[in-house]
Design an enzyme around this catalytic site. Structure first.
Site, PDB file in Angstrom:
ATOM      1  N   ASN A  48       0.860  -1.172   0.000  1.00  0.00           N
ATOM      2  CA  ASN A  48       0.000   0.000   0.000  1.00  0.00           C
ATOM      3  C   ASN A  48       0.904   1.231   0.000  1.00  0.00           C
ATOM      4  O   ASN A  48       1.801   1.341   0.845  1.00  0.00           O
ATOM      5  CB  ASN A  48      -0.889   0.040   1.240  1.00  0.00           C
ATOM      6  CG  ASN A  48      -1.868  -1.116   1.295  1.00  0.00           C
ATOM      7  OD1 ASN A  48      -2.309  -1.611   0.272  1.00  0.00           O
ATOM      8  ND2 ASN A  48      -2.194  -1.559   2.505  1.00  0.00           N
ATOM      9  N   HIS A  73       7.304   4.612   6.181  1.00  0.00           N
ATOM     10  CA  HIS A  73       8.490   3.799   5.929  1.00  0.00           C
ATOM     11  C   HIS A  73       8.243   2.883   4.716  1.00  0.00           C
ATOM     12  O   HIS A  73       7.163   2.313   4.574  1.00  0.00           O
ATOM     13  CB  HIS A  73       8.793   2.942   7.159  1.00  0.00           C
ATOM     14  CG  HIS A  73      10.132   2.297   7.136  1.00  0.00           C
ATOM     15  ND1 HIS A  73      11.166   2.696   7.963  1.00  0.00           N
ATOM     16  CD2 HIS A  73      10.638   1.289   6.391  1.00  0.00           C
ATOM     17  CE1 HIS A  73      12.226   1.951   7.724  1.00  0.00           C
ATOM     18  NE2 HIS A  73      11.930   1.087   6.766  1.00  0.00           N
ATOM     19  N   HIS A  84       7.642  -0.113   2.883  1.00  0.00           N
ATOM     20  CA  HIS A  84       7.355  -1.469   3.335  1.00  0.00           C
ATOM     21  C   HIS A  84       6.134  -2.017   2.612  1.00  0.00           C
ATOM     22  O   HIS A  84       5.359  -1.282   1.996  1.00  0.00           O
ATOM     23  CB  HIS A  84       7.103  -1.514   4.848  1.00  0.00           C
ATOM     24  CG  HIS A  84       5.771  -0.955   5.258  1.00  0.00           C
ATOM     25  ND1 HIS A  84       5.459   0.391   5.200  1.00  0.00           N
ATOM     26  CD2 HIS A  84       4.640  -1.568   5.712  1.00  0.00           C
ATOM     27  CE1 HIS A  84       4.227   0.584   5.614  1.00  0.00           C
ATOM     28  NE2 HIS A  84       3.697  -0.584   5.923  1.00  0.00           N
ATOM     29  N   GLN A 101       3.400  -5.840   2.893  1.00  0.00           N
ATOM     30  CA  GLN A 101       2.907  -6.849   3.822  1.00  0.00           C
ATOM     31  C   GLN A 101       2.693  -8.169   3.081  1.00  0.00           C
ATOM     32  O   GLN A 101       2.626  -8.198   1.851  1.00  0.00           O
ATOM     33  CB  GLN A 101       1.590  -6.393   4.458  1.00  0.00           C
ATOM     34  CG  GLN A 101       1.713  -5.097   5.249  1.00  0.00           C
ATOM     35  CD  GLN A 101       0.377  -4.650   5.809  1.00  0.00           C
ATOM     36  OE1 GLN A 101      -0.178  -5.282   6.712  1.00  0.00           O
ATOM     37  NE2 GLN A 101      -0.156  -3.555   5.288  1.00  0.00           N
TER      38      GLN A 101
END
EC number: 2.7.7.12
Length: 383
Positions: A198, A209, A211, A213
């Site tokens: 996202n 940050h 990243h 998932q």
């Protein structure tokens, strides 16, 4: 700490956080990091109880009610970034400096317990009893939300996204996706594994940050169930047919030796980009080294092209769809579906009555127009 040699000179190092959650480091082949990593010495609260799923009898969908997620971090200041390496002033989730790091989510939608006790976490009280059990309809049906949610940190830097990484780092993340897909697929009760990113506050991101998932679901997701139905109603080689159809049309954005990117014929979103591998492969774990090597710069060019459309970064969801663990392995092909609600530099598409309530989509931008803009933007990208 247990270490394993991976493809392309990358190394996986496995350890645990203070509350027993798994933490896995993935080192770049040219890493400057040493073999030793700091121990997580925090005094943490006990891990939350596993969430409970409730069945919507009108659709058959399972809804995980994960109340612990209400307490997750929400846009913290940079100096308190929970995904940055720990410092004396910032007791973050990752104790050491890293290249790529993966850890179990502290506020998961699924898990942390599976069908058996793990450390201090009790066994799931009422886990699903297979796909047939989940398919039955009934009022008031519940099951424990077995599964797992992991956070994938692309970089120790506090800002950025997948698209801002180097080719080497992108390749390390792809290796991590492949490794975690294989590991999570082997867990009891897991039916599908979903890596995604996202990007942007307009999407609902709560941490800046860089990243993504990975969700390991205890069921086959509703979107994939519809896909399996479409395959049953057409042909087992549906993805091969889609690829051939798009490669002959005007919506191809980028084509490589192993992958093709295109705007789909019936795009829902004003900005929608799909990627398909040229051969059938069910998930990241099945990609060859040559395919992984090409995908890193290929994907970076696409993401940087998306950002080149406007003067500011574009919000998006990058969804890597993979075949379910136990069904559809020979027909569901690994594919990326990147979508953005951005329909102009200063306009977003919001899901209103027709889309949100009825699932009846109305496109704002012709797919051929979107493809031409993306193709021009990607052609101008240099890595």
């Amino acid at each position: 700490m247990h270490s394993t040699q991976l493809g392309g000179g990358r190394v996986k190092r496995e350890t645990r956080l203070a509350d027993g959650r798994d933490l896995i480091y993935f080192d770049d082949p040219d890493t400057t990091l040493g073999d030793d990593r700091s121990v997580d010495a925090r005094d943490l609260d006990p891990r939350p109880e596993t969430a409970t799923m409730r069945q919507d009898v009108l659709t058959g969908d399972w809804i995980s009610v994960a109340a612990a997620r209400q307490n997750r971090a929400f846009l913290p200041p940079a100096e308190l970034d929970p995904l940055a390496p720990q410092t004396p002033a910032n007791p973050s989730e990752i104790p050491s400096v890293y290249d790529v790091a993966v850890f179990e989510n502290r506020s998961p939608s699924f898990g942390p317990a599976l069908a058996e006790a793990i450390g201090d976490v009790p066994a799931a009280a009422d886990p699903p009893r297979g796909l047939d059990d989940l398919a039955r309809l009934g009022l008031g049906r519940t099951r424990t939300s077995v599964g797992r949610c992991e956070v994938v940190c692309f970089s120790p830097d506090r800002a950025g996204s997948f698209g801002t990484q180097t080719v080497t780092r992108a390749r390390t993340v792809i290796e991590a996706w492949a490794d975690r897909t294989a590991a999570l697929s082997a867990l009891p009760g897991v039916q599908q594994v979903f890596p995604f990113e996202n990007r942007g506050e307009a999407i609902g991101v709560t941490l800046h940050h860089p990243h993504g998932q990975i969700y390991a679901y205890p069921y086959v997701t509703p979107r994939t169930q519809r896909l399996l139905d479409s395959i049953d109603r057409t042909a087992p080689d549906l993805f091969a047919r889609i690829l051939a159809f798009e490669q002959e049309g005007p919506r191809v954005v980028l084509r490589g030796e192993h992958f093709t990117a295109f705007v789909p014929f019936a795009a829902r979103w004003p900005l929608e980009l799909h990627v398909l591998p040229h051969r059938h492969v069910a998930d990241f774990a099945g990609l060859t080294d040559a395919e992984r090597d090409e995908l890193a710069p290929f994907y970076l060019r696409l993401l940087r092209g998306v950002d080149a459309l406007y003067d500011t970064p574009t919000p998006y969801i990058a969804a890597w769809h993979q075949a379910p663990v136990h069904v559809g392995r020979d027909s569901v092909r690994l594919n990326l579906q990147l979508t953005s609600p951005r329909r102009a530099a200063d306009k977003l598409k919001f899901l209103a009555g027709s889309e949100a309530a009825m699932g009846a989509w109305i496109g704002d931008v012709p797919p051929e127009v979107a493809a031409e803009k993306l193709r021009t933007a990607v052609e101008g990208v240099t890595l």
